[in-house]
Design a protein around this motif. Structure first.
Motif, PDB file in Angstrom:
ATOM      1  N   VAL A  35       0.815  -1.223   0.000  1.00 22.05           N
ATOM      2  CA  VAL A  35       0.000   0.000   0.000  1.00 22.05           C
ATOM      3  C   VAL A  35       0.849   1.274   0.000  1.00 22.05           C
ATOM      4  O   VAL A  35       0.720   2.135  -0.871  1.00 22.05           O
ATOM      5  CB  VAL A  35      -0.939   0.001   1.219  1.00 22.05           C
ATOM      6  CG1 VAL A  35      -1.661   1.320   1.356  1.00 22.05           C
ATOM      7  CG2 VAL A  35      -1.949  -1.146   1.094  1.00 22.05           C
ATOM      8  N   VAL A  46       1.084   0.889  -4.136  1.00 17.20           N
ATOM      9  CA  VAL A  46      -0.302   1.226  -4.472  1.00 17.20           C
ATOM     10  C   VAL A  46      -0.570   2.724  -4.369  1.00 17.20           C
ATOM     11  O   VAL A  46      -1.055   3.352  -5.325  1.00 17.20           O
ATOM     12  CB  VAL A  46      -1.282   0.435  -3.565  1.00 17.20           C
ATOM     13  CG1 VAL A  46      -2.704   0.922  -3.748  1.00 17.20           C
ATOM     14  CG2 VAL A  46      -1.157  -1.063  -3.824  1.00 17.20           C
ATOM     15  N   THR A  61      -9.516  -0.588  -5.272  1.00 13.69           N
ATOM     16  CA  THR A  61      -8.944  -1.761  -4.587  1.00 13.69           C
ATOM     17  C   THR A  61      -9.837  -2.994  -4.727  1.00 13.69           C
ATOM     18  O   THR A  61      -9.484  -4.062  -4.283  1.00 13.69           O
ATOM     19  CB  THR A  61      -8.811  -1.512  -3.065  1.00 13.69           C
ATOM     20  OG1 THR A  61     -10.163  -1.399  -2.542  1.00 13.69           O
ATOM     21  CG2 THR A  61      -8.030  -0.259  -2.752  1.00 13.69           C
ATOM     22  N   ALA A  71      -8.593   3.611  -4.091  1.00 18.31           N
ATOM     23  CA  ALA A  71      -7.341   3.179  -3.438  1.00 18.31           C
ATOM     24  C   ALA A  71      -6.806   4.246  -2.479  1.00 18.31           C
ATOM     25  O   ALA A  71      -6.356   3.929  -1.373  1.00 18.31           O
ATOM     26  CB  ALA A  71      -6.301   2.849  -4.502  1.00 18.31           C
ATOM     27  N   PRO A 109      -4.112   2.426   5.830  1.00 14.51           N
ATOM     28  CA  PRO A 109      -3.316   1.240   6.175  1.00 14.51           C
ATOM     29  C   PRO A 109      -3.206   1.056   7.690  1.00 14.51           C
ATOM     30  O   PRO A 109      -3.268   2.024   8.440  1.00 14.51           O
ATOM     31  CB  PRO A 109      -1.945   1.538   5.558  1.00 14.51           C
ATOM     32  CG  PRO A 109      -1.890   3.003   5.355  1.00 14.51           C
ATOM     33  CD  PRO A 109      -3.285   3.504   5.265  1.00 14.51           C
ATOM     34  N   SER A 166      -2.497  -4.556  -0.779  1.00 12.74           N
ATOM     35  CA  SER A 166      -3.879  -4.351  -1.225  1.00 12.74           C
ATOM     36  C   SER A 166      -4.001  -4.772  -2.685  1.00 12.74           C
ATOM     37  O   SER A 166      -3.064  -4.579  -3.464  1.00 12.74           O
ATOM     38  CB  SER A 166      -4.264  -2.868  -1.114  1.00 12.74           C
ATOM     39  OG  SER A 166      -5.488  -2.650  -1.834  1.00 12.74           O
TER      40      SER A 166
END
Ligand code: P6P
Length: 337
Positions: A276, A280, A296, A301, A306, A313
């Motif tokens: 993440v 991401v 996601t 996203a 987190p 993810s």
């Protein structure tokens, strides 16, 4: 023309960021100084990656200097950590290479947190596939009392994000929140020069990018989306599959050509594979800044919060319309329960 401009009116990454920062009144140059240290790290890695093949060749000839050849990702991590700490503009660092976050010596702290993967895709070095550095930057409210909780912010709080791709040329793609710009390293100058101003991802693409080897374990919406790419029902032509297996390279192609990159959850890895904070979020930030989007499977996203620094993810990112199709398939699944 552009060529002449390049020769005489050098729009380097530092100058470009200074221009952007000058538009926000309270900027005091801290961000520009931080960025110049990230750029230094990228230049070092670019030269080390280029030599890696040669070093290996020399190794074969038995001429190594005896010093144990440090793995390039470990070396890159050391360079970035040292560059970021010495910038005096960071208070906490999260690296893919380090299990724990690095809290900077209080005497050297600045107000930024940098989350980074120093050499993503490094397993591809030996076969010459492009690899890259990925980074995201957060502001920390109280640098002297920073705790891990303050690092675990949603991606929408990022101030900036970018990647540097080490391939046939070295390209650094960056957003500080007002669009996306690409810079190419001119080795003769040792400067990153603006070559891709104001990158916008096509609204719809003809490419899908996923590791089809995981198809057996995909959930229904992902399987349905990939099926539609290969056997479109509306008479349109099938999409092309392009998968390099190095996130920076797959995302860079998606940004420039359009289409969608997916690393879905599957039965083996319920949270997918990508991290993440330093894969991401930075790539999702760039995609939204370029007019695309990132999902996601459950939410936008960048809205994800987190709970651990190496959390993974699932990710579906790229052209706006293509990701909309994926969101619709997941919404259908939620409705049918
Ligand atoms: P797979 C590289 O190891 C990486 O972290 C990303 O750069 C890349 O997108 C992904 O993993 C590839 O994973 O499972 O398809 O080999």
């Amino acid at each position: 023309h552009a060529a002449d401009a390049h020769r005489t009116d050098l729009m380097t990454i530092t100058r470009h960021v200074l221009n952007e920062q000058s538009r926000n009144p309270e900027s005091r140059g801290d961000f520009t100084i931080l960025l110049s240290h990230i750029v230094l790290g990228c230049k070092f890695v670019a030269s080390a990656v280029n030599k890696a093949g040669l070093a290996k060749l020399i190794g074969l000839a038995g001429e190594t200097n005896g010093e144990e050849q440090k793995k390039l990702d470990v070396l890159s991590n050391e360079v970035f950590v040292k560059a970021l700490v010495s910038s005096g503009r960071t208070c906490v660092l999260v690296s893919e290479e380090d299990e724990e976050a690095t809290f900077v010596d209080p005497a050297l702290r600045g107000k930024y947190c940098v989350c980074f993967d120093p050499l993503d895709g490094s397993s591809n070095i030996d076969c010459g596939v492009s690899i890259g550095t990925i980074f995201g930057i957060y502001m920390i409210k109280d640098k002297d009392n920073v705790t891990l909780e303050e690092v675990l912010q949603p991606g929408k709080n990022m101030l900036a994000a970018g990647y540097c791709m080490y391939g046939s040329s070295c390209t650094l793609v960056l957003s500080t929140g007002s669009g996306v710009n690409g810079f190419t390293l001119d080795p003769s100058l040792g400067e990153f020069i603006l070559t891709h101003p104001d990158i916008k991802i096509p609204k719809k693409g003809k490419i899908y990018s996923v590791n089809e080897g995981n198809a057996k374990n995909w959930d229904a919406p992902t399987a349905k989306f990939v099926e539609k790419c290969k056997y479109p029902k509306d008479g349109s032509s099938p999409k092309s599959l392009r998968y390099i297996g190095s996130m920076v390279a797959d995302v860079h192609r998606t940004l420039l050509y359009g289409g969608v990159f997916l690393y879905p959850a599957d039965k083996k890895s319920p949270n997918g594979k990508l991290r993440v904070l330093y894969e991401v979020f930075p790539m999702s930030f760039l995609m939204e800044q370029a007019g695309g989007q990132s999902f996601t499977g459950k939410e936008r996203a960048l809205d994800l919060v987190p709970t651990k620094i190496h959390e993974r993810s699932p990710i579906f990112l790229g052209s706006y319309d293509d990701v909309e199709e994926i969101k619709a398939l997941y919404a259908e699944q939620t409705k049918s329960g």
